[in-house]
Motif scaffolding. Structure first.
Motif, PDB file in Angstrom:
ATOM      1  N   ILE B 110     -13.117   4.253   6.713  1.00 25.20           N
ATOM      2  CA  ILE B 110     -12.173   4.380   7.831  1.00 25.20           C
ATOM      3  C   ILE B 110     -10.762   4.276   7.265  1.00 25.20           C
ATOM      4  O   ILE B 110     -10.479   3.387   6.460  1.00 25.20           O
ATOM      5  N   GLU B 111      -9.876   5.161   7.667  1.00 23.52           N
ATOM      6  CA  GLU B 111      -8.484   5.110   7.228  1.00 23.52           C
ATOM      7  C   GLU B 111      -7.589   5.237   8.457  1.00 23.52           C
ATOM      8  O   GLU B 111      -7.784   6.130   9.279  1.00 23.52           O
ATOM      9  N   ILE B 112      -6.607   4.354   8.551  1.00 22.63           N
ATOM     10  CA  ILE B 112      -5.635   4.465   9.633  1.00 22.63           C
ATOM     11  C   ILE B 112      -4.712   5.631   9.306  1.00 22.63           C
ATOM     12  O   ILE B 112      -4.240   5.760   8.167  1.00 22.63           O
ATOM     13  N   GLU B 117       3.547   0.404  17.287  1.00 23.59           N
ATOM     14  CA  GLU B 117       3.660  -0.652  18.285  1.00 23.59           C
ATOM     15  C   GLU B 117       4.439  -0.108  19.466  1.00 23.59           C
ATOM     16  O   GLU B 117       5.318   0.724  19.306  1.00 23.59           O
ATOM     17  N   GLY B 152       3.286 -12.612  10.528  1.00 23.76           N
ATOM     18  CA  GLY B 152       3.289 -13.179  11.864  1.00 23.76           C
ATOM     19  C   GLY B 152       2.056 -12.708  12.583  1.00 23.76           C
ATOM     20  O   GLY B 152       1.327 -11.878  12.095  1.00 23.76           O
ATOM     21  N   ALA B 153       1.863 -13.261  13.738  1.00 21.47           N
ATOM     22  CA  ALA B 153       0.653 -12.942  14.479  1.00 21.47           C
ATOM     23  C   ALA B 153       0.567 -11.438  14.731  1.00 21.47           C
ATOM     24  O   ALA B 153       1.509 -10.831  15.205  1.00 21.47           O
ATOM     25  N   THR B 154      -0.525 -10.893  14.346  1.00 22.80           N
ATOM     26  CA  THR B 154      -0.758  -9.497  14.689  1.00 22.80           C
ATOM     27  C   THR B 154      -2.052  -9.439  15.494  1.00 22.80           C
ATOM     28  O   THR B 154      -2.791 -10.398  15.561  1.00 22.80           O
ATOM     29  N   LEU B 155      -2.258  -8.305  16.072  1.00 26.55           N
ATOM     30  CA  LEU B 155      -3.375  -8.210  16.995  1.00 26.55           C
ATOM     31  C   LEU B 155      -4.668  -7.956  16.258  1.00 26.55           C
ATOM     32  O   LEU B 155      -4.684  -7.397  15.187  1.00 26.55           O
ATOM     33  N   SER B 156      -5.728  -8.373  16.823  1.00 31.25           N
ATOM     34  CA  SER B 156      -7.016  -8.203  16.159  1.00 31.25           C
ATOM     35  C   SER B 156      -7.415  -6.738  16.202  1.00 31.25           C
ATOM     36  O   SER B 156      -6.826  -5.938  16.901  1.00 31.25           O
ATOM     37  N   CYS B 157      -8.427  -6.424  15.447  1.00 29.37           N
ATOM     38  CA  CYS B 157      -8.885  -5.045  15.355  1.00 29.37           C
ATOM     39  C   CYS B 157      -9.910  -4.713  16.402  1.00 29.37           C
ATOM     40  O   CYS B 157     -10.668  -3.771  16.229  1.00 29.37           O
ATOM     41  N   ARG B 158      -9.952  -5.446  17.457  1.00 27.15           N
ATOM     42  CA  ARG B 158     -11.017  -5.243  18.443  1.00 27.15           C
ATOM     43  C   ARG B 158     -11.070  -3.810  18.931  1.00 27.15           C
ATOM     44  O   ARG B 158     -12.133  -3.223  19.071  1.00 27.15           O
ATOM     45  N   ILE B 160     -10.130  -1.025  17.486  1.00 26.09           N
ATOM     46  CA  ILE B 160     -10.687  -0.104  16.494  1.00 26.09           C
ATOM     47  C   ILE B 160     -12.190  -0.319  16.389  1.00 26.09           C
ATOM     48  O   ILE B 160     -12.960   0.643  16.316  1.00 26.09           O
TER      49      ILE B 160
END
Lengths: 321, 176
Positions: B110-112, B117, B152-158, B160
């Motif tokens: 998998i590649e982003i 944001e 810093g806080a980043t969002l989870s990969c849920r 994806i």
């Protein structure tokens, strides 16, 4: 600061977050591939959710059962034990049990229960990369494994002769070679970022409770439990730690929050620095002016009412260890 | 002798030029680059398809995810396998990614491709930004789009992860 025009960047979903790797040089693509593979390996070994991981095997183990584990898991456990000893148990990977009870983690595969009296002192590291437990325990390496994965990725990049790069695993990062500007996100106003300045050969890790899925009105809570008193820690501030290794920076973000009175001494032990951002402002801790890291926050500390604030160089470099 | 100190810096005294409003965006790969990254030296033939209503229902049931788009951007890979471009939209982020499947439907890589944001209206609104400016400041808080290394806080990969589950169900229902 050198130009990054020849740097390539890639990102993949790993470790439950987005991992971004940048590398410059002729073997950049190969190095990035090798680095992502190393991160996948760390993930596989230390995932709480994967039934075949070293962590799951430990969580299924009976007391006194001797388990051979990967040298990487052994390294992480060694560092975790050191953090536990320095923080007198405020940092403790056996907190996995209580995290599962609170619903932050599922029950481990093949294990019905854990001993509520278990602590880090029940983890015994044996020679030849083996471990045994004195009591049944559920360990969770979530507070330290991400930083370790970043360190391993950097090693993989360097092994491929990549001279300059960055690995950023969901905000836990390491810059090496050419310096790069790093910013810290405000814990509540997510689009605000503060500059740390230019970073080189150092790790930066941040911890905050803002994006937890278990959100209660008025307070950000996440799965951070103070093991000795069994309290869920509520907080609306973020802690950023700068250290020479990302595993250390990652673990110290929890130690600073959970053991504030010992935090200064523990940060000094590692020659690390910390930054706390909350509603009231920004607090900075620098261990000593003799260290190479002094003066990094010169531009941030300077204000009209404190003209004696340290004004150092604006490039922060780690010593080469 | 080691000297330790806590330095207290009230937020109002921070030089305003230091704080930025950032809407992070990055483009890592184009479609062609993503194809070559996941399946080096292969050839790709487009095999785009549109899901039927029954297929959408079945995919949603199997993956427990919403199918937002019935059009699937899929290419057959000359050496076997599939290359798919998908997107996920989270609360604060919009992500386009490429997923390579082996011939047996398992995930190869998998590649982003792009990450953006989106804080929407507020960040672009100067009045919203004004609340962060101290009384002594003369310059308004600027929007800075060049910030690329953030701790810093980043969002989870849920999202994806949900997208990948949906793609795997799509393979079972529509590609196999």
């Amino acid at each position: 600061m050198k130009s990054h025009l020849n740097e390539i960047r890639r990102a993949r979903p790993l470790l439950g977050t987005l991992v971004e790797i940048g590398a410059a040089g002729k073997n950049a693509a190969g190095g990035i591939d090798a680095a992502f593979r190393e991160i996948e390996t760390v993930h596989r070994l230390m995932s709480f959710h994967d039934a075949e991981s070293d962590v799951s095997r430990i969580n299924r183990a009976s007391p006194r059962e001797v388990l051979p584990i990967d040298h990487r898991t052994y390294e992480v456990l060694s560092c975790a034990q050191l953090m536990s000893r320095l923080s007198a148990g405020a940092f403790d990977v056996t907190v996995g049990g209580r995290l599962a009870e609170e619903g932050f983690l599922p029950r481990p595969h093949g294990s019905e229960s854990f001993d509520r009296n278990a602590s880090f002192e029940d983890i015994v590291l044996l020679s030849d990369n083996a471990v045994t437990l004195k009591r049944r325990a559920w360990i969770d390496l979530g507070g330290i494994a991400k930083g370790y994965a970043v360190d391993r990725a950097v090693i993989a990049l360097k092994k491929c002769d990549v001279a300059s790069g960055i690995v950023n695993a969901g905000g836990d990062l390491f810059v090496f070679g050419d310096s790069q500007p790093v910013h810290v996100r405000h814990p509540e106003e997510t689009s605000l970022v503060f500059p740390l300045g230019a970073i080189r050969d150092l790790a930066v890790a941040s911890s905050s409770g803002c994006f937890s899925e278990h959100r209660e009105p008025g307070a950000a809570t996440d799965g951070l439990i103070e093991p000795r008193r069994d309290l869920r820690v509520n907080w609306q501030r973020s802690v950023t730690v700068i250290a020479s290794r990302c595993i250390v920076a990652d673990a110290l973000t929890k130690v600073v929050r959970l053991a504030p009175r010992r935090a200064k001494k523990i940060l000094s032990h590692f020659g690390a620095q910390a930054l706390v951002i909350d509603r009231r402002g920004v607090r900075v801790f620098q261990p000593t002016e003799n260290e190479a890291q002094s003066g990094v926050f010169g531009s941030m500390c300077l204000n009209r009412s404190h003209p004696e604030s340290t004004r150092g160089s604006n490039c922060l470099s780690g010593s080469s260890l | 002798m080691r000297r330790s100190q806590w330095v207290w810096v009230p937020a109002a005294c921070l030089p305003v030029a230091g704080i930025s409003v950032s809407v992070y965006a990055a483009t890592y790969l184009t479609v062609e680059q993503a194809q070559q990254t996941i399946f080096p030296e292969q050839k790709f033939s487009p095999a785009f398809l549109t899901l039927s209503r029954e297929q959408v229902r079945e995919i949603e049931r199997r993956s427990d995810a919403n199918v937002r788009r019935k059009e699937i951007q899929v290419w057959n890979v000359s050496g076997g396998g599939y290359f798919i471009v998908d997107e996920v939209v989270g609360k604060h982020e919009f992500i386009t990614y490429a997923i390579g499947l082996n011939a047996d439907g398992t995930v190869k890589q998998i590649e982003i491709m792009t990450y953006r944001e989106s804080y929407g209206y507020e960040v672009r609104n100067a009045n919203w930004r004004a609340q962060f400016v101290g009384k002594n400041a003369s310059a308004p808080l600027k929007l800075n789009k060049d910030i690329k290394n953030i701790s810093g806080a980043t969002l989870s990969c849920r999202h994806i992860a949900d997208g990948v589950k949906r793609i795997l169900a799509t393979y079972e229902i529509a590609l196999k």
